[in-house]
Design a protein around this motif. Structure first.
Motif, PDB file in Angstrom:
ATOM      1  N   ALA A 284       0.810  -1.219   0.000  1.00 48.22           N
ATOM      2  CA  ALA A 284       0.000   0.000   0.000  1.00 48.22           C
ATOM      3  C   ALA A 284       0.843   1.268   0.000  1.00 48.22           C
ATOM      4  N   ASN A 285       1.909   1.290   0.764  1.00 49.12           N
ATOM      5  CA  ASN A 285       2.735   2.492   0.861  1.00 49.12           C
ATOM      6  C   ASN A 285       4.089   2.328   0.181  1.00 49.12           C
ATOM      7  N   ASN A 286       4.160   1.400  -0.742  1.00 54.94           N
ATOM      8  CA  ASN A 286       5.401   1.157  -1.466  1.00 54.94           C
ATOM      9  C   ASN A 286       5.744   2.385  -2.308  1.00 54.94           C
ATOM     10  N   PRO A 287       6.937   2.925  -2.161  1.00 56.69           N
ATOM     11  CA  PRO A 287       7.293   4.136  -2.909  1.00 56.69           C
ATOM     12  C   PRO A 287       7.378   3.919  -4.420  1.00 56.69           C
ATOM     13  N   HIS A 288       7.484   2.687  -4.865  1.00 54.03           N
ATOM     14  CA  HIS A 288       7.582   2.416  -6.302  1.00 54.03           C
ATOM     15  C   HIS A 288       6.230   2.494  -6.997  1.00 54.03           C
ATOM     16  N   GLN A 289       5.161   2.398  -6.240  1.00 52.10           N
ATOM     17  CA  GLN A 289       3.801   2.554  -6.758  1.00 52.10           C
ATOM     18  C   GLN A 289       3.517   1.700  -7.985  1.00 52.10           C
ATOM     19  N   GLY A 290       4.009   0.487  -7.994  1.00 47.89           N
ATOM     20  CA  GLY A 290       3.730  -0.423  -9.100  1.00 47.89           C
ATOM     21  C   GLY A 290       2.317  -0.968  -9.032  1.00 47.89           C
ATOM     22  N   ARG A 291       1.991  -1.771  -9.994  1.00 46.98           N
ATOM     23  CA  ARG A 291       0.669  -2.394 -10.042  1.00 46.98           C
ATOM     24  C   ARG A 291       0.746  -3.814  -9.491  1.00 46.98           C
TER      25      ARG A 291
END
Length: 100
Positions: A18-25
């Motif tokens: 949810a809070n992963n800085p990479h913001q992948g799918r």
């Protein structure tokens, strides 16, 4: 991530993305490639909404849980049934995320 049966467990581990800085799918493998029967659209949509409790909906995707020939012999499914599954993924994705 394979989520096509009860053995796969719940979506709780998604909270770590949810809070992963990479913001992948995150691709949810909710459509079984093991059996020819089509999944219930509403049940799949409900599972997507369940996953969206942990990760924003716009970061989620839908796919079959595996390829259609995941064993040497392949799965017991006709080509037409495989295409039905692919169309089901497309239909549900359009319903959930729109035409884009």
């Amino acid at each position: 991530m394979e989520y096509d049966d009860e053995r796969s467990g719940g979506f709780e581990p998604l909270k770590y993305f949810a809070n992963n800085p990479h913001q992948g799918r995150i691709v949810l493998g909710l459509i079984s490639s093991k059996f020819p029967q089509l999944e219930d659209k509403d049940a799949i949509k409900a599972r997507i909404q369940e996953a969206a409790q942990y990760v924003p909906l716009e970061r989620l995707c839908l796919s079959p849980q595996c390829g259609f020939a995941s064993t040497e012999e392949g799965n017991i499914m006709t080509e037409a049934q495989q295409w039905d599954k692919v169309r089901l993924v497309e239909e549900i994705a359009k319903d959930v995320w729109g035409e884009d």
